[in-house]
Scaffold this motif. Sequence first.
Motif, PDB file in Angstrom:
ATOM      1  N   TYR A 199     -23.551  47.134   6.799  1.00 19.63           N
ATOM      2  CA  TYR A 199     -22.801  48.388   6.682  1.00 19.63           C
ATOM      3  C   TYR A 199     -23.727  49.528   6.286  1.00 19.63           C
ATOM      4  CZ  TYR A 199     -18.387  45.781   6.770  1.00 19.63           C
ATOM      5  OH  TYR A 199     -17.323  44.995   7.140  1.00 19.63           O
ATOM      6  N   VAL A 200     -23.380  50.719   6.725  1.00 17.45           N
ATOM      7  CA  VAL A 200     -24.088  51.936   6.327  1.00 17.45           C
ATOM      8  C   VAL A 200     -23.344  52.567   5.155  1.00 17.45           C
ATOM      9  CG1 VAL A 200     -24.723  54.289   7.019  1.00 17.45           C
ATOM     10  CG2 VAL A 200     -25.073  52.375   8.596  1.00 17.45           C
TER      11      VAL A 200
ATOM     12  N   PHE B  97     -22.298  43.872  15.528  1.00 16.98           N
ATOM     13  CA  PHE B  97     -21.369  44.999  15.542  1.00 16.98           C
ATOM     14  C   PHE B  97     -21.544  45.801  16.826  1.00 16.98           C
ATOM     15  CE2 PHE B  97     -20.553  44.952  10.770  1.00 16.98           C
ATOM     16  CZ  PHE B  97     -19.189  44.699  10.924  1.00 16.98           C
ATOM     17  N   ASN B  98     -21.847  45.096  17.911  1.00 12.77           N
ATOM     18  CA  ASN B  98     -21.928  45.734  19.212  1.00 12.77           C
ATOM     19  C   ASN B  98     -20.513  45.836  19.779  1.00 12.77           C
ATOM     20  OD1 ASN B  98     -24.989  45.892  19.891  1.00 12.77           O
ATOM     21  ND2 ASN B  98     -24.673  43.832  19.048  1.00 12.77           N
TER      22      ASN B  98
ATOM     23  N   THR C 222     -20.680  53.121  15.435  1.00 13.57           N
ATOM     24  CA  THR C 222     -19.399  53.466  14.821  1.00 13.57           C
ATOM     25  C   THR C 222     -18.407  52.343  15.122  1.00 13.57           C
ATOM     26  OG1 THR C 222     -19.816  55.814  15.150  1.00 13.57           O
ATOM     27  CG2 THR C 222     -17.541  55.161  14.723  1.00 13.57           C
ATOM     28  N   LEU C 223     -17.745  51.834  14.091  1.00 13.96           N
ATOM     29  CA  LEU C 223     -16.784  50.757  14.284  1.00 13.96           C
ATOM     30  C   LEU C 223     -15.494  51.287  14.892  1.00 13.96           C
ATOM     31  CD1 LEU C 223     -17.141  48.813  10.914  1.00 13.96           C
ATOM     32  CD2 LEU C 223     -18.257  48.338  13.099  1.00 13.96           C
ATOM     33  N   ILE C 224     -14.911  50.508  15.806  1.00 13.82           N
ATOM     34  CA  ILE C 224     -13.570  50.836  16.275  1.00 13.82           C
ATOM     35  C   ILE C 224     -12.572  50.432  15.192  1.00 13.82           C
ATOM     36  CG2 ILE C 224     -14.234  50.536  18.696  1.00 13.82           C
ATOM     37  CD1 ILE C 224     -12.641  47.931  18.686  1.00 13.82           C
TER      38      ILE C 224
ATOM     39  N   HIS D  38     -17.244  53.308   8.178  1.00  9.27           N
ATOM     40  CA  HIS D  38     -17.071  53.611   9.596  1.00  9.27           C
ATOM     41  C   HIS D  38     -18.324  53.302  10.405  1.00  9.27           C
ATOM     42  CE1 HIS D  38     -13.143  55.719   9.596  1.00  9.27           C
ATOM     43  NE2 HIS D  38     -13.452  55.966   8.340  1.00  9.27           N
ATOM     44  N   HIS D  39     -19.455  53.167   9.726  1.00  8.01           N
ATOM     45  CA  HIS D  39     -20.714  52.981  10.433  1.00  8.01           C
ATOM     46  C   HIS D  39     -21.446  51.730   9.953  1.00  8.01           C
ATOM     47  CE1 HIS D  39     -19.946  57.362  10.883  1.00  8.01           C
ATOM     48  NE2 HIS D  39     -20.366  57.107  12.106  1.00  8.01           N
ATOM     49  N   VAL D  40     -22.223  51.167  10.873  1.00  6.65           N
ATOM     50  CA  VAL D  40     -22.997  49.954  10.605  1.00  6.65           C
ATOM     51  C   VAL D  40     -24.337  50.061  11.307  1.00  6.65           C
ATOM     52  CG1 VAL D  40     -20.999  48.426  10.336  1.00  6.65           C
ATOM     53  CG2 VAL D  40     -21.961  48.824  12.614  1.00  6.65           C
ATOM     54  N   LEU D  41     -25.279  49.238  10.859  1.00  9.76           N
ATOM     55  CA  LEU D  41     -26.489  48.970  11.625  1.00  9.76           C
ATOM     56  C   LEU D  41     -26.337  47.581  12.222  1.00  9.76           C
ATOM     57  CD1 LEU D  41     -29.339  50.239   9.266  1.00  9.76           C
ATOM     58  CD2 LEU D  41     -27.947  51.520  10.909  1.00  9.76           C
ATOM     59  N   THR D  42     -26.720  47.419  13.469  1.00  4.19           N
ATOM     60  CA  THR D  42     -26.577  46.117  14.113  1.00  4.19           C
ATOM     61  C   THR D  42     -27.729  45.846  15.052  1.00  4.19           C
ATOM     62  OG1 THR D  42     -25.109  44.704  15.439  1.00  4.19           O
ATOM     63  CG2 THR D  42     -25.178  47.028  16.030  1.00  4.19           C
TER      64      THR D  42
END
Length: 260
Positions: free
Chosen positions: A69-70, A141-142, A156-158, A177-181
């Motif tokens: 997670y960001v 998290f693609n 950005t996560l749906i 709302h955001h992640v690194l993947t």
Amino acid sequence: MEVVILPGNRQIASLAADAVQALLRRKPEAVLGLATGSSPLPIYDELAARHERGLLDFSRVHGFLLDEYVGLEPGHPESYREVIRRDFADRVNIPPDNVHGPDGSAPDIPAACRAYEDAIRESGGVDLQLLGLGTDGHIGFNEPGSSLASRTRIKTLIEQTRRDNARFFGSLTEVPHHVLTQGLGTILESRHAVLVATGAQKAQAVHDLIEGPVAAVCPASVLQLHPHASILIDEAAASSLKLADYYRHSYDHKPAWQDL
């Protein structure tokens, strides 16, 4: 791609752990790709149990997290570094410094993503990548729409993914709302990808992954292009597959010398 349909979590975890055990027997300094979420938990339980019985030594292993997670502060209980520590690393003898994850709190996110790609490459690459499967077909998290050639980056996560993950937080509003993947292109470079999916809620995603077209709308479908992908599913997750009987027949009659 090999599709293996098994009765339940226990059998799936045992087979996945067999693959890890065989890898570490051949290569004690192997690099593992570590997924979070509910799907890999039985695998981590089985690996920890085998370690306790003296069957597995992780002292020379390196592990790379799929995602993070960001914006969560270091040590947040739902940061994926902490989740992997609780679910896996603290239960075996992998050195803490050998567990690596993308830095979701870095001041320069693009630089952190490039550094993570460099770290994976400098380690020699991932030997065995564990994967779960989202209800919308995401891996890591693609999310749907991800480039099939993507590398580690911010996403950005749906809302469906945020709702799916809200059970790990106090409420939906606490889910970032955001992640690194790791990207789909990054995952494709693993030498062996082992994806686990169970339950009827995953049946459509499993169908799209295995029998649908390779398309960004189902990111996991990129595994059709992987040279060594093992898809381990239970009967409920297999319920929408047209070729389920063929997959069962193939696994039941595979040569005795052929590992997962």
